[in-house]
Design a protein around this motif. Structure first.
Motif, PDB file in Angstrom:
ATOM      1  N   UNK A  45      34.112  43.996  46.668  1.00  0.00           N
ATOM      2  CA  UNK A  45      34.929  44.012  47.892  1.00  0.00           C
ATOM      3  C   UNK A  45      36.400  44.240  47.595  1.00  0.00           C
ATOM      4  N   UNK A  46      37.098  44.809  48.565  1.00  0.00           N
ATOM      5  CA  UNK A  46      38.532  45.049  48.425  1.00  0.00           C
ATOM      6  C   UNK A  46      39.311  43.749  48.597  1.00  0.00           C
ATOM      7  N   UNK A  47      40.550  43.770  48.123  1.00  0.00           N
ATOM      8  CA  UNK A  47      41.465  42.677  48.426  1.00  0.00           C
ATOM      9  C   UNK A  47      41.612  42.566  49.941  1.00  0.00           C
TER      10      UNK A  47
ATOM     11  N   UNK B 261      40.708  37.624  46.954  1.00  0.00           N
ATOM     12  CA  UNK B 261      41.792  37.957  46.034  1.00  0.00           C
ATOM     13  C   UNK B 261      41.266  38.006  44.608  1.00  0.00           C
ATOM     14  N   UNK B 262      41.988  38.708  43.754  1.00  0.00           N
ATOM     15  CA  UNK B 262      41.628  38.867  42.350  1.00  0.00           C
ATOM     16  C   UNK B 262      42.854  38.577  41.484  1.00  0.00           C
ATOM     17  N   UNK B 263      42.611  38.004  40.314  1.00  0.00           N
ATOM     18  CA  UNK B 263      43.726  37.771  39.405  1.00  0.00           C
ATOM     19  C   UNK B 263      43.228  37.847  37.955  1.00  0.00           C
ATOM     20  N   UNK B 264      44.160  38.221  37.107  1.00  0.00           N
ATOM     21  CA  UNK B 264      43.937  38.197  35.664  1.00  0.00           C
ATOM     22  C   UNK B 264      44.593  36.941  35.109  1.00  0.00           C
ATOM     23  N   UNK B 265      43.922  36.275  34.176  1.00  0.00           N
ATOM     24  CA  UNK B 265      44.465  35.058  33.594  1.00  0.00           C
ATOM     25  C   UNK B 265      44.433  35.150  32.075  1.00  0.00           C
ATOM     26  N   UNK B 266      45.573  34.878  31.467  1.00  0.00           N
ATOM     27  CA  UNK B 266      45.691  34.881  30.010  1.00  0.00           C
ATOM     28  C   UNK B 266      45.908  33.452  29.525  1.00  0.00           C
TER      29      UNK B 266
ATOM     30  N   UNK C 236      46.235  40.818  41.294  1.00  0.00           N
ATOM     31  CA  UNK C 236      46.165  42.285  41.326  1.00  0.00           C
ATOM     32  C   UNK C 236      45.476  42.724  42.612  1.00  0.00           C
ATOM     33  N   UNK C 237      45.760  43.937  43.029  1.00  0.00           N
ATOM     34  CA  UNK C 237      45.104  44.537  44.188  1.00  0.00           C
ATOM     35  C   UNK C 237      43.885  45.325  43.723  1.00  0.00           C
ATOM     36  N   UNK C 238      42.772  45.157  44.407  1.00  0.00           N
ATOM     37  CA  UNK C 238      41.529  45.841  44.049  1.00  0.00           C
ATOM     38  C   UNK C 238      41.036  46.618  45.259  1.00  0.00           C
ATOM     39  N   UNK C 239      40.795  47.914  45.076  1.00  0.00           N
ATOM     40  CA  UNK C 239      40.227  48.741  46.134  1.00  0.00           C
ATOM     41  C   UNK C 239      38.717  48.821  45.955  1.00  0.00           C
ATOM     42  N   UNK C 240      37.987  48.339  46.944  1.00  0.00           N
ATOM     43  CA  UNK C 240      36.530  48.372  46.886  1.00  0.00           C
ATOM     44  C   UNK C 240      35.972  49.752  47.191  1.00  0.00           C
ATOM     45  N   UNK C 241      34.684  49.893  47.004  1.00  0.00           N
ATOM     46  CA  UNK C 241      33.993  51.153  47.266  1.00  0.00           C
ATOM     47  C   UNK C 241      32.997  50.962  48.391  1.00  0.00           C
ATOM     48  N   UNK C 242      32.535  52.083  48.938  1.00  0.00           N
ATOM     49  CA  UNK C 242      31.585  52.047  50.041  1.00  0.00           C
ATOM     50  C   UNK C 242      30.175  51.863  49.514  1.00  0.00           C
ATOM     51  N   UNK C 243      29.372  51.183  50.328  1.00  0.00           N
ATOM     52  CA  UNK C 243      27.987  50.948  49.925  1.00  0.00           C
ATOM     53  C   UNK C 243      27.135  52.196  50.106  1.00  0.00           C
ATOM     54  N   UNK C 244      27.296  52.855  51.251  1.00  0.00           N
ATOM     55  CA  UNK C 244      26.474  54.012  51.554  1.00  0.00           C
ATOM     56  C   UNK C 244      27.362  55.106  52.124  1.00  0.00           C
TER      57      UNK C 244
ATOM     58  N   UNK D  57      47.229  51.903  50.860  1.00  0.00           N
ATOM     59  CA  UNK D  57      46.553  52.431  49.680  1.00  0.00           C
ATOM     60  C   UNK D  57      45.400  51.544  49.225  1.00  0.00           C
ATOM     61  N   UNK D  58      45.460  50.256  49.575  1.00  0.00           N
ATOM     62  CA  UNK D  58      44.374  49.330  49.269  1.00  0.00           C
ATOM     63  C   UNK D  58      43.951  48.652  50.562  1.00  0.00           C
ATOM     64  N   UNK D  59      42.688  48.807  50.940  1.00  0.00           N
ATOM     65  CA  UNK D  59      42.188  48.229  52.177  1.00  0.00           C
ATOM     66  C   UNK D  59      40.675  48.135  52.115  1.00  0.00           C
TER      67      UNK D  59
END
Length: 228
Positions: free
Chosen positions: A21-23, A32-37, A53-61, A178-180
């Motif tokens: 899923x998208x942000x 939401x998504x995050x990187x952790x060090x 970070x912002x993540x753009x999801x993809x379509x299922x079909x 750009x991200x949705x």
């Protein structure tokens, strides 16, 4: 396994899952998504840092949006009432898009045509892009419940300063983020279904009624295969 003093650089690569899923943020919830060090010894955590970070999801079909690639036209005709008794001539609002299938970051260019034989001037024309989210869940008795939420994403307003005009044509453009989140597939079993709607509203002075036209917008982002 021990690092000496100085500056050390490590490169990490993460491959996101193909269906993710998208942000997303709304009044009901968020994704939401995050990187952790983490830097630690065997006994102590020396430093920890988190970066969202912002993540753009993809379509299922994609097969359910074949018709969405063709031009789309919506026309609404309405008779307005002034002062509760005076009725106007029919007013026609026509909105047209060259397509209704878009990618995140695309420009939505559309044409609005207004036929106004009333002899009265138009006060303003407002265009809005809404996200329509349908949440699906169960209550404590395991009964299905839904909640539909409309949120305004962007707004464009055109003020009409000239006098009465029988025909008005407006060219407009809205730029998608750009991200949705992408539009949900038909008959989805997810807990959340997402759609988009472009609305055009014509306002007249001294009149509470408005002429409204709505066009569905499909946002798709198909996953691309990585080269081997």
């Amino acid at each position: 396994n021990w690092l000496g003093p100085g500056v050390h650089k490590f490169d990490f690569d993460f491959v996101l899952p193909p269906r993710i899923p998208s942000t997303f943020t709304s009044r009901v919830g968020k994704i939401s998504y995050f990187l952790q060090a983490l830097c630690a010894t065997r006994e102590l955590i020396l430093r920890k840092q988190k970066k969202y970070i912002l993540v753009q999801g993809t379509s299922l079909y994609s097969q359910d949006t074949v018709q969405s690639k063709y031009p789309l036209v919506v026309e609404v005709q309405k008779i307005l009432t002034y002062n509760c008794c005076l009725r106007s001539a029919p007013i026609t609002l026509r909105m047209s898009l060259s397509k209704s299938l878009y990618l995140p970051g695309d420009n939505i260019a559309f044409i609005t045509e207004i036929t106004n034989p009333t002899g009265k001037s138009i006060r303003k024309v407002v265009f809005t892009l809404h996200s329509v989210v349908l949440y699906k869940a169960f209550n404590f008795r395991a009964e299905p419940r839904t909640l539909e939420q409309h949120e305004e994403m962007m707004r464009l307003e055109s003020s009409m300063e000239r006098g009465p005009c029988e025909f008005t044509k407006i060219h407009s453009t809205l730029c998608l983020p750009k991200v949705m989140p992408v539009t949900s597939a038909q008959k989805s079993d997810d807990i959340m279904e997402i759609g988009y709607e472009l609305t055009g509203t014509v306002h007249f002075p001294w009149c509470l009624n408005r002429v409204v036209a709505k066009i569905p917008i499909v946002v798709r982002n198909e996953a691309t295969e990585l080269p081997e």
